[in-house]
Motif scaffolding. Sequence first.
Motif, PDB file in Angstrom:
ATOM      1  N   GLU A 101      19.797  -4.044 -39.383  1.00  0.00           N
ATOM      2  CA  GLU A 101      20.533  -4.671 -38.293  1.00  0.00           C
ATOM      3  C   GLU A 101      20.618  -6.178 -38.422  1.00  0.00           C
ATOM      4  OE1 GLU A 101      19.741  -1.255 -34.880  1.00  0.00           O
ATOM      5  OE2 GLU A 101      18.531  -3.092 -34.846  1.00  0.00           O
ATOM      6  N   ALA A 102      19.706  -6.783 -39.182  1.00  0.00           N
ATOM      7  CA  ALA A 102      19.704  -8.238 -39.336  1.00  0.00           C
ATOM      8  C   ALA A 102      20.685  -8.723 -40.396  1.00  0.00           C
ATOM      9  CB  ALA A 102      18.296  -8.728 -39.689  1.00  0.00           C
ATOM     10  N   ARG A 103      21.155  -7.822 -41.254  1.00  0.00           N
ATOM     11  CA  ARG A 103      22.021  -8.245 -42.360  1.00  0.00           C
ATOM     12  C   ARG A 103      23.458  -8.393 -41.878  1.00  0.00           C
ATOM     13  NH1 ARG A 103      22.547  -5.652 -47.321  1.00  0.00           N
ATOM     14  NH2 ARG A 103      23.022  -7.727 -48.048  1.00  0.00           N
ATOM     15  N   LYS A 104      23.770  -9.581 -41.392  1.00  0.00           N
ATOM     16  CA  LYS A 104      25.078  -9.845 -40.806  1.00  0.00           C
ATOM     17  C   LYS A 104      26.197  -9.827 -41.841  1.00  0.00           C
ATOM     18  CE  LYS A 104      23.188 -10.295 -36.804  1.00  0.00           C
ATOM     19  NZ  LYS A 104      23.274  -9.149 -35.862  1.00  0.00           N
ATOM     20  N   GLU A 105      25.860 -10.057 -43.123  1.00  0.00           N
ATOM     21  CA  GLU A 105      26.904 -10.074 -44.149  1.00  0.00           C
ATOM     22  C   GLU A 105      27.520  -8.699 -44.369  1.00  0.00           C
ATOM     23  OE1 GLU A 105      22.948  -9.988 -46.479  1.00  0.00           O
ATOM     24  OE2 GLU A 105      23.755 -10.724 -44.578  1.00  0.00           O
ATOM     25  N   THR A 106      26.850  -7.634 -43.890  1.00  0.00           N
ATOM     26  CA  THR A 106      27.423  -6.297 -44.003  1.00  0.00           C
ATOM     27  C   THR A 106      28.049  -5.852 -42.685  1.00  0.00           C
ATOM     28  OG1 THR A 106      25.243  -5.331 -43.534  1.00  0.00           O
ATOM     29  CG2 THR A 106      25.867  -5.568 -45.848  1.00  0.00           C
ATOM     30  N   GLY A 107      28.335  -6.785 -41.791  1.00  0.00           N
ATOM     31  CA  GLY A 107      29.035  -6.476 -40.556  1.00  0.00           C
ATOM     32  C   GLY A 107      28.107  -6.290 -39.367  1.00  0.00           C
ATOM     33  N   SER A 108      28.739  -6.150 -38.207  1.00  0.00           N
ATOM     34  CA  SER A 108      27.991  -5.900 -36.974  1.00  0.00           C
ATOM     35  C   SER A 108      27.766  -4.401 -36.827  1.00  0.00           C
ATOM     36  CB  SER A 108      28.772  -6.432 -35.766  1.00  0.00           C
ATOM     37  OG  SER A 108      28.951  -7.832 -35.873  1.00  0.00           O
ATOM     38  N   LYS A 109      26.566  -4.026 -36.389  1.00  0.00           N
ATOM     39  CA  LYS A 109      26.203  -2.607 -36.356  1.00  0.00           C
ATOM     40  C   LYS A 109      25.845  -2.175 -34.945  1.00  0.00           C
ATOM     41  CE  LYS A 109      24.466  -3.427 -40.960  1.00  0.00           C
ATOM     42  NZ  LYS A 109      24.620  -4.896 -40.851  1.00  0.00           N
ATOM     43  N   ALA A 110      26.405  -1.045 -34.544  1.00  0.00           N
ATOM     44  CA  ALA A 110      26.093  -0.426 -33.260  1.00  0.00           C
ATOM     45  C   ALA A 110      25.433   0.911 -33.536  1.00  0.00           C
ATOM     46  CB  ALA A 110      27.366  -0.234 -32.433  1.00  0.00           C
ATOM     47  N   ALA A 111      24.160   1.039 -33.125  1.00  0.00           N
ATOM     48  CA  ALA A 111      23.420   2.275 -33.384  1.00  0.00           C
ATOM     49  C   ALA A 111      24.067   3.443 -32.659  1.00  0.00           C
ATOM     50  CB  ALA A 111      21.966   2.116 -32.961  1.00  0.00           C
ATOM     51  N   TRP A 112      24.147   4.562 -33.343  1.00  0.00           N
ATOM     52  CA  TRP A 112      24.734   5.774 -32.786  1.00  0.00           C
ATOM     53  C   TRP A 112      23.611   6.619 -32.199  1.00  0.00           C
ATOM     54  CZ3 TRP A 112      26.396  11.081 -34.197  1.00  0.00           C
ATOM     55  CH2 TRP A 112      27.581  11.447 -33.557  1.00  0.00           C
ATOM     56  N   HIS A 164      34.029   7.141 -44.072  1.00  0.00           N
ATOM     57  CA  HIS A 164      33.501   8.092 -43.101  1.00  0.00           C
ATOM     58  C   HIS A 164      33.047   7.403 -41.821  1.00  0.00           C
ATOM     59  CE1 HIS A 164      33.405  11.624 -45.781  1.00  0.00           C
ATOM     60  NE2 HIS A 164      33.136  10.748 -46.740  1.00  0.00           N
ATOM     61  N   GLU A 165      33.389   8.032 -40.683  1.00  0.00           N
ATOM     62  CA  GLU A 165      32.794   7.562 -39.428  1.00  0.00           C
ATOM     63  C   GLU A 165      31.364   8.069 -39.384  1.00  0.00           C
ATOM     64  OE1 GLU A 165      32.091   9.825 -36.875  1.00  0.00           O
ATOM     65  OE2 GLU A 165      32.872  11.532 -37.984  1.00  0.00           O
ATOM     66  N   VAL A 166      30.558   7.557 -38.451  1.00  0.00           N
ATOM     67  CA  VAL A 166      29.116   7.726 -38.537  1.00  0.00           C
ATOM     68  C   VAL A 166      28.673   9.190 -38.453  1.00  0.00           C
ATOM     69  CG1 VAL A 166      28.724   7.309 -36.060  1.00  0.00           C
ATOM     70  CG2 VAL A 166      26.903   6.846 -37.708  1.00  0.00           C
ATOM     71  N   ALA A 167      29.292  10.010 -37.597  1.00  0.00           N
ATOM     72  CA  ALA A 167      28.874  11.415 -37.500  1.00  0.00           C
ATOM     73  C   ALA A 167      29.141  12.146 -38.810  1.00  0.00           C
ATOM     74  CB  ALA A 167      29.600  12.096 -36.342  1.00  0.00           C
ATOM     75  N   SER A 168      30.298  11.886 -39.406  1.00  0.00           N
ATOM     76  CA  SER A 168      30.630  12.497 -40.694  1.00  0.00           C
ATOM     77  C   SER A 168      29.666  12.024 -41.781  1.00  0.00           C
ATOM     78  CB  SER A 168      32.069  12.156 -41.071  1.00  0.00           C
ATOM     79  OG  SER A 168      32.381  12.602 -42.376  1.00  0.00           O
ATOM     80  N   LEU A 169      29.312  10.743 -41.754  1.00  0.00           N
ATOM     81  CA  LEU A 169      28.403  10.217 -42.776  1.00  0.00           C
ATOM     82  C   LEU A 169      27.015  10.825 -42.627  1.00  0.00           C
ATOM     83  CD1 LEU A 169      28.284   8.225 -45.160  1.00  0.00           C
ATOM     84  CD2 LEU A 169      27.309   6.565 -43.573  1.00  0.00           C
ATOM     85  N   GLN A 170      26.569  11.029 -41.409  1.00  0.00           N
ATOM     86  CA  GLN A 170      25.259  11.644 -41.208  1.00  0.00           C
ATOM     87  C   GLN A 170      25.215  13.066 -41.775  1.00  0.00           C
ATOM     88  OE1 GLN A 170      24.537  10.911 -36.927  1.00  0.00           O
ATOM     89  NE2 GLN A 170      22.843   9.599 -37.551  1.00  0.00           N
TER      90      GLN A 170
END
Length: 353
Positions: A101-112, A164-170
């Motif tokens: 979550e701290a790695r801002k260079e890979t974008g903003s992350k919202a936990a699912w 992939h969206e997050v559910a598909s990736l999981q």
Amino acid sequence: MIVRLALSIMLLASPALARQEPVPIAARDGQAFKHKHSGFSFPPTLIGLSRTQGLEVVAPQLDLFFHYRADDESEEISVYVYRMTSGSVPLWFDVSRSVVEARKETGSKAAWGPPAAFTPPGQANGSALQLGWTITGSRLRSTTLTLIPMGEWLVKIRHSSMAHEVASLQRRTAEAVAALGWPKRIAAAPDAAAIVACTDTLVLSGEAKPVKQSGAGTLVEALLAQMAGNPTDRKKAANPMKEAPLTWCADRMADSPVGLYRPQGTRDRYLLSLSDSGIAIRAEPSAASALLADTQQPAWSVTLLTAAKAYNFARRDRLPLPGQIDAILKENPLSSVSTWGDRQISLDSGAMK
């Protein structure tokens, strides 16, 4: 590209650690690479992704990883295997989550949702944890983090995708977990759940200062650190009829430069995470001082734990402030002990006087 968290800046100045540069792993094309200590293997392909050059971070195979990538680089899986000498799955999952979550260079992350426990291959209970994120502000669309115990080893899986969206990736992550080469026998591990925040505060009373050291105390401290850093020794020393697995909480209130964790119900000790690969500082009441009564007042031990060694620094007259750890790491340790392979103990000659 997904990269692993480098060692904390405080470690770079520590004379206890000579930085080992990662070494490329000679894995044969088209064949699985077997981790010689656990029997876990990295297949040549993983759910359609090709294995790339692996790296050994700590020899001999105490910390290593491989990446798997799609031909168009739209998807990547990173699989790490490293030794766990302290803490627990919930603790180290929380550390890795913080890194993601701290790695801002890979974008903003919202936990699912919250981290979810699941039963990994070869095990009978929900000992592993996983979490997915939706990503914005990056070419990546989603990412997942999975942490699985394997005896004294941890298997960490980072999986990211542009498509992939997050559910598909999981679901794809679950397929990847099943396709990895798991050992036939895996030691039972406790049920896992997301770590909870500590509900009380550490007992801190100002800057800690070194106490008078003794040769006997230094030697006993080294022996105890060696046992504490070796999972096999810990099991032999424990009484399974009365000792439950240690439960940790995350101390979010302490003024700490890095993640700080405590055994639930304690206020006089902590574990500071210095990387997301199991390196940590343990500060706790000194058992050696209590056993030998070699100081008139209680003392606290400070130990740096790595994949293969434990380094003991001068005992303190009180629990060190978390902000003091940087300065303590710049000192020369009084002893270093091997927790892997030959059980070597090295003592500072000055500490034995």
